[in-house]
Design a protein around this motif. Structure first.
Motif, PDB file in Angstrom:
ATOM      1  N   THR A   1       0.825  -1.209   0.000  1.00 48.83           N
ATOM      2  CA  THR A   1       0.000   0.000   0.000  1.00 48.83           C
ATOM      3  C   THR A   1       0.857   1.256   0.000  1.00 48.83           C
ATOM      4  N   ALA A   2       0.285   2.310  -0.539  1.00 51.26           N
ATOM      5  CA  ALA A   2       0.871   3.651  -0.462  1.00 51.26           C
ATOM      6  C   ALA A   2      -0.258   4.617  -0.136  1.00 51.26           C
ATOM      7  N   ILE A   3      -0.002   5.498   0.813  1.00 59.53           N
ATOM      8  CA  ILE A   3      -1.007   6.481   1.204  1.00 59.53           C
ATOM      9  C   ILE A   3      -0.322   7.824   1.413  1.00 59.53           C
ATOM     10  N   ALA A   4      -0.960   8.874   0.948  1.00 56.18           N
ATOM     11  CA  ALA A   4      -0.402  10.214   1.095  1.00 56.18           C
ATOM     12  C   ALA A   4      -1.528  11.206   1.316  1.00 56.18           C
ATOM     13  N   GLY A   5      -1.271  12.165   2.167  1.00 58.39           N
ATOM     14  CA  GLY A   5      -2.245  13.222   2.420  1.00 58.39           C
ATOM     15  C   GLY A   5      -1.548  14.530   2.695  1.00 58.39           C
ATOM     16  N   GLU A   6      -2.067  15.603   2.112  1.00 60.11           N
ATOM     17  CA  GLU A   6      -1.471  16.928   2.285  1.00 60.11           C
ATOM     18  C   GLU A   6      -2.557  17.946   2.574  1.00 60.11           C
ATOM     19  N   VAL A   7      -2.286  18.839   3.502  1.00 64.55           N
ATOM     20  CA  VAL A   7      -3.178  19.952   3.790  1.00 64.55           C
ATOM     21  C   VAL A   7      -2.353  21.229   3.798  1.00 64.55           C
ATOM     22  N   GLY A   8      -2.969  22.329   3.373  1.00 64.19           N
ATOM     23  CA  GLY A   8      -2.226  23.576   3.324  1.00 64.19           C
ATOM     24  C   GLY A   8      -3.125  24.786   3.370  1.00 64.19           C
ATOM     25  N   TYR A   9      -2.481  25.935   3.546  1.00 65.88           N
ATOM     26  CA  TYR A   9      -3.222  27.199   3.628  1.00 65.88           C
ATOM     27  C   TYR A   9      -2.324  28.328   3.108  1.00 65.88           C
ATOM     28  N   GLN A  10      -2.916  29.224   2.324  1.00 62.28           N
ATOM     29  CA  GLN A  10      -2.198  30.399   1.843  1.00 62.28           C
ATOM     30  C   GLN A  10      -2.586  31.612   2.665  1.00 62.28           C
ATOM     31  N   PHE A  11      -1.583  32.266   3.266  1.00 62.43           N
ATOM     32  CA  PHE A  11      -1.797  33.468   4.077  1.00 62.43           C
ATOM     33  C   PHE A  11      -1.698  34.679   3.155  1.00 62.43           C
ATOM     34  N   GLN A  12      -2.796  34.982   2.501  1.00 65.33           N
ATOM     35  CA  GLN A  12      -2.820  35.968   1.442  1.00 65.33           C
ATOM     36  C   GLN A  12      -2.484  37.370   1.938  1.00 65.33           C
ATOM     37  N   ASP A  13      -2.783  37.665   3.202  1.00 66.49           N
ATOM     38  CA  ASP A  13      -2.614  39.030   3.705  1.00 66.49           C
ATOM     39  C   ASP A  13      -1.255  39.270   4.354  1.00 66.49           C
ATOM     40  N   LEU A  14      -0.427  38.252   4.473  1.00 74.83           N
ATOM     41  CA  LEU A  14       0.891  38.409   5.075  1.00 74.83           C
ATOM     42  C   LEU A  14       1.924  38.750   4.017  1.00 74.83           C
ATOM     43  N   PRO A  15       3.018  39.420   4.406  1.00 76.11           N
ATOM     44  CA  PRO A  15       4.101  39.684   3.447  1.00 76.11           C
ATOM     45  C   PRO A  15       4.611  38.377   2.835  1.00 76.11           C
ATOM     46  N   TRP A  16       4.903  38.424   1.556  1.00 74.55           N
ATOM     47  CA  TRP A  16       5.422  37.300   0.782  1.00 74.55           C
ATOM     48  C   TRP A  16       4.360  36.212   0.589  1.00 74.55           C
ATOM     49  N   THR A  17       3.115  36.491   0.957  1.00 75.78           N
ATOM     50  CA  THR A  17       1.981  35.559   0.783  1.00 75.78           C
ATOM     51  C   THR A  17       2.376  34.095   1.008  1.00 75.78           C
TER      52      THR A  17
ATOM     53  N   LEU B   1       7.086  25.506   3.142  1.00 76.64           N
ATOM     54  CA  LEU B   1       6.622  26.872   2.934  1.00 76.64           C
ATOM     55  C   LEU B   1       6.884  27.264   1.488  1.00 76.64           C
ATOM     56  N   ARG B   2       6.016  28.088   0.957  1.00 77.62           N
ATOM     57  CA  ARG B   2       6.236  28.657  -0.374  1.00 77.62           C
ATOM     58  C   ARG B   2       6.097  30.166  -0.225  1.00 77.62           C
ATOM     59  N   LEU B   3       7.177  30.891  -0.509  1.00 78.87           N
ATOM     60  CA  LEU B   3       7.223  32.327  -0.251  1.00 78.87           C
ATOM     61  C   LEU B   3       7.467  33.091  -1.550  1.00 78.87           C
ATOM     62  N   ARG B   4       6.812  34.254  -1.687  1.00 76.08           N
ATOM     63  CA  ARG B   4       6.968  35.096  -2.870  1.00 76.08           C
ATOM     64  C   ARG B   4       7.401  36.507  -2.447  1.00 76.08           C
ATOM     65  N   PRO B   5       8.697  36.713  -2.196  1.00 71.61           N
ATOM     66  CA  PRO B   5       9.142  38.059  -1.840  1.00 71.61           C
ATOM     67  C   PRO B   5       9.013  39.042  -2.991  1.00 71.61           C
ATOM     68  N   ASP B   6       8.914  38.526  -4.201  1.00 69.29           N
ATOM     69  CA  ASP B   6       8.773  39.340  -5.404  1.00 69.29           C
ATOM     70  C   ASP B   6       7.993  38.499  -6.419  1.00 69.29           C
TER      71      ASP B   6
ATOM     72  N   VAL C   1       2.598  30.192   1.714  1.00 68.13           N
ATOM     73  CA  VAL C   1       1.730  29.022   1.617  1.00 68.13           C
ATOM     74  C   VAL C   1       2.380  27.918   2.442  1.00 68.13           C
ATOM     75  N   PHE C   2       1.711  27.511   3.512  1.00 70.24           N
ATOM     76  CA  PHE C   2       2.250  26.456   4.372  1.00 70.24           C
ATOM     77  C   PHE C   2       1.498  25.158   4.107  1.00 70.24           C
ATOM     78  N   SER C   3       2.245  24.063   4.032  1.00 70.18           N
ATOM     79  CA  SER C   3       1.595  22.766   3.842  1.00 70.18           C
ATOM     80  C   SER C   3       2.341  21.688   4.626  1.00 70.18           C
ATOM     81  N   TYR C   4       1.589  20.673   5.010  1.00 72.65           N
ATOM     82  CA  TYR C   4       2.142  19.489   5.664  1.00 72.65           C
ATOM     83  C   TYR C   4       1.689  18.263   4.878  1.00 72.65           C
ATOM     84  N   ARG C   5       2.639  17.367   4.584  1.00 72.81           N
ATOM     85  CA  ARG C   5       2.296  16.142   3.863  1.00 72.81           C
ATOM     86  C   ARG C   5       2.819  14.926   4.617  1.00 72.81           C
TER      87      ARG C   5
END
Length: 581
Positions: free
Chosen positions: A416-432, A489-494, A434-438
């Protein structure tokens, strides 16, 4: 012969350098992204009208007309040349004066396909393409007349890669018996190498009737490596065919707006299912092909693919013969069925069945199989896969899940193989951010039973944000008998810069690891290791990208015990410049 090899390598690197210099003086012809977008999952499609009509209904009809003609859907695997041809074909519609393709990075690691259209009032478009007009602004379109479109492809990359204490400073242990290892390879202390490739090709489409088109593509890759890399210090170069396929595509749109599309193709071509957990790397790199880390080759030796799409539902049937390295070619052939659908509310579902038709790939276990006369191996493997993807409508939460089971029609197997990921984008924070855990678990074998439970990684892979789990660790322990926790984390400083830091925890599912790295066949602990890495991407222009990473991997108790604690942390750093025209 060594002198000839070094001359070819110098020529390859010299051509790359010359192109990099010249690229700064070339005019920006069209909105075209660097082709690291190939193979990525399409998150959404955006239609932008540069000179919108004052009538919103006209703009809406034109946008819908473009969507129906480019035949690109969320969830698809992006193929730039094919989409470029579709956009070029759509730009010949009477209402469109011009349409250009652009891609940008998506919020959750995929890409966003943007079509920038200009409205026109001409009944028919004039011929275009560099071969007809000699206008560089037409590139990459070479020929566009009477529905026949030919597009050129040219991409190139040069990379520098360095390690400190590769293989935890013990290549003698972790590469013992590896058929790819020869000469001196990276190990204790620091080492580095350079590599690069040039990928050029032609792709085209021509009408055979009102709603049917023939298409095809051909390309070749010249690659080279020099220095002390992970498996060897031998300089080498390789020229080989990459894409070589033909196909037919057609469809119709009903008055209700429902769309039916079909497509059949055969030849050397890339193929992936979903996020590449089971099928992602349909070709191999390294060894005599060079370019181990830049990974330019993706096309299978043979892909026969049939697709039918009705609105947002896709059905695929395929036959796949992956292009494996000759020295480790398992002669694996497989066939399968893949289904995907968008059920609305941000939810997409998918499922697949894969049957391995033949293979020489062997499995290993402490106990005899059931029945005892069977031969343990991939031949006869069956895979059942289910996938789920959800993104909150007008929100910032997202989740993905995948579950798969492997059986074999020749002996008792249940992996068997099982995978699950959840995440959230903090649109109002600097560099917007996106945090996720898998969380992912690939089963290992239980030696107390006759049933075989070790997961076969098949063609799992993609990139470091898909199923290459750990920049360094993946080279020691691949996606089998493995449990991982990934914090990302996924960060967009620019708008043109993206930073992706990751932290990984690696443990084993079973203490019996036969079939993995021979040095880790039997584990005294399930703690394999930890990795922290940072990837930085700079999209310098529409055709140029600079990417680099730094990674530190620390051995766990199980890995230390295999080497009597004689291990060092493994550091690596990489930078590449990639240009596409």
């Amino acid at each position: 012969m060594p002198r000839v090899r070094h001359q070819v390598l110098r020529l390859l690197l010299g051509v790359l350098g010359l192109v990099f210099v010249l690229s700064g003086s070339l005019t920006e012809a069209v909105a075209q992204s660097v082709r690291t977008d190939d193979g990525q999952v399409i998150e959404r499609i955006e239609i932008l009208i540069r000179n919108p009509s004052s009538d919103p209904q006209v703009n809406g009809r034109v946008s819908d007309l473009l969507r129906r003609n480019i035949n690109v859907f969320p969830g698809m695997i992006f193929n730039r040349t094919e989409v470029q041809i579709s956009v070029a074909r759509a730009s010949r519609l009477a209402a469109i004066a011009d349409a250009q393709l652009e891609t940008i990075q998506g919020e959750t690691g995929g890409i966003v396909v943007k079509v920038n259209a200009t409205l026109g009032d001409r009944v028919a478009r004039e011929d275009r393409g560099y071969l007809l007009t000699r206008d560089v602004n037409d590139l990459p379109i070479l020929f566009d007349r009477d529905g026949t479109i030919i597009v050129g492809k040219l991409e190139m990359l040069t990379m520098l890669y360095g390690n400190a204490n590769a293989w935890y400073g013990r290549p003698d242990l972790f590469l013992s018996g590896n058929p790819l290892a020869s000469g001196d390879m990276a190990g204790k202390g620091t080492s580095g190498w350079g590599e690069g490739f040039i990928h050029a090709g032609l792709y085209g489409l021509t009408p055979l009737g009102e709603d049917i088109y023939a298409y095809g593509g051909f390309s070749a890759i010249l690659s080279g490596s020099a220095g002390t890399e992970l498996f060897t210090d031998e300089s080498r170069q390789h020229l080989g065919v990459e894409d070589a396929y033909v196909g037919l595509v057609g469809g119709e749109t009903a008055e209700t707006g429902d769309r039916l599309l079909w497509n059949v193709s055969a030849g050397r071509k890339r193929y992936a299912i979903g996020d590449s957990m089971i099928i992602g790397n349909s070709a191999s790199n390294g060894d005599d092909r060079a370019a181990l880390q830049s990974n330019p080759r993706w096309a299978a030796d043979m892909l026969v693919l049939g697709q039918v799409r009705y609105n947002n539902t896709l059905m695929e049937v395929f036959y796949l013969d992956p292009d494996e390295l000759p020295v480790v070619d398992s002669e694996t052939r497989m066939a399968g069925l893949n289904l995907e659908t968008d059920v609305g509310g941000g939810l997409k579902l998918g499922g697949a069945f894969i049957q391995v038709l033949e293979s020489d790939y062997a499995y290993f276990a402490l106990t005899p199989p059931d029945p005892a006369s069977a031969t343990l191996g991939r031949d006869g493997l069956q895979i059942y896969d289910a996938r789920l993807q959800w993104k909150q409508p007008n929100g910032h939460f997202f989740a993905n899940a995948e579950f798969a089971v492997q059986r074999n029609d020749r002996f008792d197997m249940f992996a068997t193989a099982i995978a699950g990921e959840v995440g959230y984008q903090f649109q109002d924070l600097p560099w917007t951010p996106v945090f996720s855990y898998r969380y992912a678990q690939f089963s290992g074998d239980d030696p107390s039973t006759a049933r075989f439970e070790r997961w076969d990684p098949m063609l799992s892979g993609g990139n470091g944000e898909q199923w290459v789990q750990g920049i360094n660790h993946f080279k020691v322990f691949q996606d089998s008998n493995l449990v991982t926790h990934r914090f990302q984390l996924r960060l967009r400083p620019d708008p043109k810069v993206e930073l992706v830091p990751q932290f990984w925890i690696f443990t084993a599912d079973s203490a019996t690891n036969l079939g993995g790295n021979p040095a880790l066949s039997f584990l005294g602990s399930k703690e394999l290791g930890y990795e922290v890495n940072l990837t930085a991407k700079w999209f310098m222009s529409s055709r140029m990208m600079l990417q680099g990473h730094v990674a530190a991997t620390f051995p766990g108790e199980a890995t230390k015990q295999a080497a009597s604690d004689d291990l060092d942390p493994w550091w690596s750093a990489m930078a590449f410049l990639r240009i596409a025209f």
